[in-house]
Scaffold this active site. Sequence first.
Site, short mmCIF file in Angstrom:
data_model
loop_
_atom_site.label_atom_id
_atom_site.label_comp_id
_atom_site.label_asym_id
_atom_site.label_seq_id
_atom_site.Cartn_x
_atom_site.Cartn_y
_atom_site.Cartn_z
CG ASP A 365 34.88 38.39 47.35
OD1 ASP A 365 33.79 38.96 47.56
OD2 ASP A 365 35.11 37.73 46.31
CG HIS A 369 38.34 45.38 47.87
ND1 HIS A 369 39.10 45.09 46.75
CD2 HIS A 369 38.17 46.73 47.87
CE1 HIS A 369 39.38 46.23 46.12
NE2 HIS A 369 38.82 47.24 46.78
CD GLU A 370 35.37 48.43 49.75
OE1 GLU A 370 36.20 49.33 49.97
OE2 GLU A 370 34.98 48.12 48.60
CG HIS A 373 40.69 49.91 50.23
ND1 HIS A 373 41.80 50.04 49.43
CD2 HIS A 373 39.66 49.61 49.40
CE1 HIS A 373 41.46 49.83 48.16
NE2 HIS A 373 40.17 49.56 48.11
CE1 TYR A 384 42.22 52.97 45.78
CE2 TYR A 384 40.97 54.75 44.77
CZ TYR A 384 41.13 53.41 45.09
OH TYR A 384 40.17 52.50 44.70
CD GLU A 393 40.93 49.12 44.33
OE1 GLU A 393 40.38 48.03 44.11
OE2 GLU A 393 40.50 49.90 45.19
CD GLU A 417 32.97 34.96 44.71
OE1 GLU A 417 33.79 35.81 44.35
OE2 GLU A 417 32.87 34.57 45.90
CB THR A 421 25.76 39.68 36.72
OG1 THR A 421 26.80 38.76 37.03
CG2 THR A 421 26.31 40.83 35.91
CB ILE A 424 24.12 36.19 34.67
CG1 ILE A 424 23.37 37.37 33.99
CG2 ILE A 424 24.64 35.21 33.63
CD1 ILE A 424 24.23 38.21 33.05
CG ASP A 427 27.91 36.10 35.78
OD1 ASP A 427 27.75 35.93 37.01
OD2 ASP A 427 27.72 37.19 35.21
CG ASP A 464 40.11 53.20 37.91
OD1 ASP A 464 39.53 53.47 38.98
OD2 ASP A 464 40.70 52.11 37.71
CG HIS A 469 39.21 50.01 40.57
ND1 HIS A 469 39.14 51.37 40.77
CD2 HIS A 469 38.81 49.43 41.73
CE1 HIS A 469 38.71 51.62 42.00
NE2 HIS A 469 38.51 50.46 42.61
C1 L5W Z 1 33.00 46.43 44.20
C2 L5W Z 1 32.56 47.59 45.04
C3 L5W Z 1 33.85 48.34 45.38
C4 L5W Z 1 34.13 47.08 43.45
N1 L5W Z 1 36.60 49.15 45.30
C5 L5W Z 1 36.21 48.20 44.45
O1 L5W Z 1 37.77 49.80 45.16
C6 L5W Z 1 34.89 47.50 44.69
C7 L5W Z 1 35.06 46.20 45.40
C8 L5W Z 1 33.76 45.47 45.08
O2 L5W Z 1 36.93 47.88 43.55
ZN ZN Z 2 39.04 49.27 46.48
#
Ligand code: L5W
Ligand code: ZN
Length: 558
Positions: A365, A369-370, A373, A384, A393, A417, A421, A424, A427, A464, A469
């Site tokens: 994921d 996500h990247e 973008h 942004y 985002e 996920e 972490t 852990i 979580d 931010d 985010h």
């Molecule tokens: C984590 C690394 C980048 C946070 N980018 C993020 O805008 C991230 C996605 C996974 O939010």
């Molecule tokens: Zn992002």
Amino acid sequence: MKKAAIPTVLALSVAFGGQLPTVPTFGTNVSTVHAEGVSKQDVVKAFLQSKVEENVLKSGAVGDQFKIVSEQTDSATGTYHVRTVEQYKGIPIYGSGQTVALDANNNVFASFGKVTQKLARSIIPTEASISEEDAVAIAKEGVETQIGAVKNYDGIESELIIYPHEGEYYLTYLVKASTSIPAPGYFHYFVDATSGEVINSFNTVHGVDPTTLSPVTARGLDVHGKMQSFPVGKDLATGTSYLYGASIASNNAVPIATFDAKRMDETAFILGSALLGFTGWEVTTNSASNFFANPAAVSAHFNSDKVNRYYQSTHKRNSLDNNGMPLINTVHIGVKWNNAAWNGKQMLYGDGDGIQYSSLSGGLDVAGHEMTHGVIEHTANLIYENESGAINESLADILGNFAQMQTTGVTEWDLGEEITTPNIPGDGGLRSIIDPASKKVSTKYMPSGHYPDTYQDRYQGTLDNGGVHINSGINNKTAYLITQGGTNNGITIKGIGRTKAEKIYYRALTLYLTPTSGFKDMREAAIQAARDLHPDRNGVPSAETKAVMDAYTSVGVN
Ligand code: L5W
Ligand code: ZN
């Protein structure tokens, strides 16, 4: 004189047919434009021009304020969709943009985006007194003050634009600079073309000749210790295989190249910079069975193939630009870098510090996500910052997570996920799409210490990039509610399932949202997309459209 005061803009958000327009911006003034024997482009321009209150032009023909930048016909609905930008004496206005949709009879049935008023009457300088090279040098100086000397820029682009900023218009060069080393960045500098002053700047990263290779299937352990198979290219003469393959879906082949920013392999040699620019070092193997021993690179390569197949099969999209552009990954960026990014050209992945994150390329994921973008940059190009940044985002989270769900067949709503972490287990991820407020966030942002999940509760500070985010969770939650349904703040939403929800979000992104779209525009764009795909009957919205309306109302966006 270098600047001019900005007149008002009128929001352009109308929808026709079936239900009444949900945002009747123009009140009784709303009307369709219908003309026979006139080109669709002229209809669009005339429609947009009709929204300029001050319609008497100082110079130029009617419609000159608008430039069509892309057009497409949707054969499924028989509709025609264009994106436009505004211009002043031929110079584009940064952040401007409209989307207009025509039906088969050339009636305008939907449009989004803001139209600038009195633009033709504004006096804005159009003659630069510094050169483009000077502007690039000024931007580089700014970048290097921030991150230290940059030996190789991955790419620098510049263009002359009119930049509306804090109530004034500036003639500026927008210089976009991508860096990997010493720190990954995709810097945007607005350099005043009349004075050389930097008006604004921000960073959207927060932070071989392939035709000579033979396609073969390789294997390797990913960052989770799982054996994966993936496409690579082999030089049959030397026996060397490279992480350079093709993601093949629906008769389209999209090149994927994965590089390593840290390690220098002795058999490596650098792919032609003319083809790819500086991206790190090749990842290779001489193993007869094409076994790759670089888990971070295996994960990045494998995951980018999966996400591309998702976009190809579900959305009929041919790579990030819908034109087959190569997918480039670089792993092992920085030392314990807790981040992943899209820098305008490629995907970048850190190794994580082992506490907050493990190797970030291990998140399917996160790759989704990247890469989303990248899709956003080639479609709505949501700025942004502030609300448009939060929608940017959020769509990266939503579509990135949908790509993961389709690939794995598992319904799962946490972001990252697999890589968050690592000590852990179980979580969850760094963000929850089901319940954003279940995750903790610094009280710098939210006095409650939890992410907001309603528009009323949004973060309104400047950290931010204006909470991109933080506030993304508000829109994320609507995607969950539309898909799965539920009762939120007393409103019950009947879920419509992932396969319908993902098409609505993708359609809203690619056909309706514009660079400055905020939450309300997102709501209207999603409603319009739902209506297109699931039309109203007898003036009553379909169950799908109603789910979208109810979900947005339940998070306070109405
Ligand atoms: C984590 C690394 C980048 C946070 N980018 C993020 O805008 C991230 C996605 C996974 O939010
Ligand atoms: Zn992002």
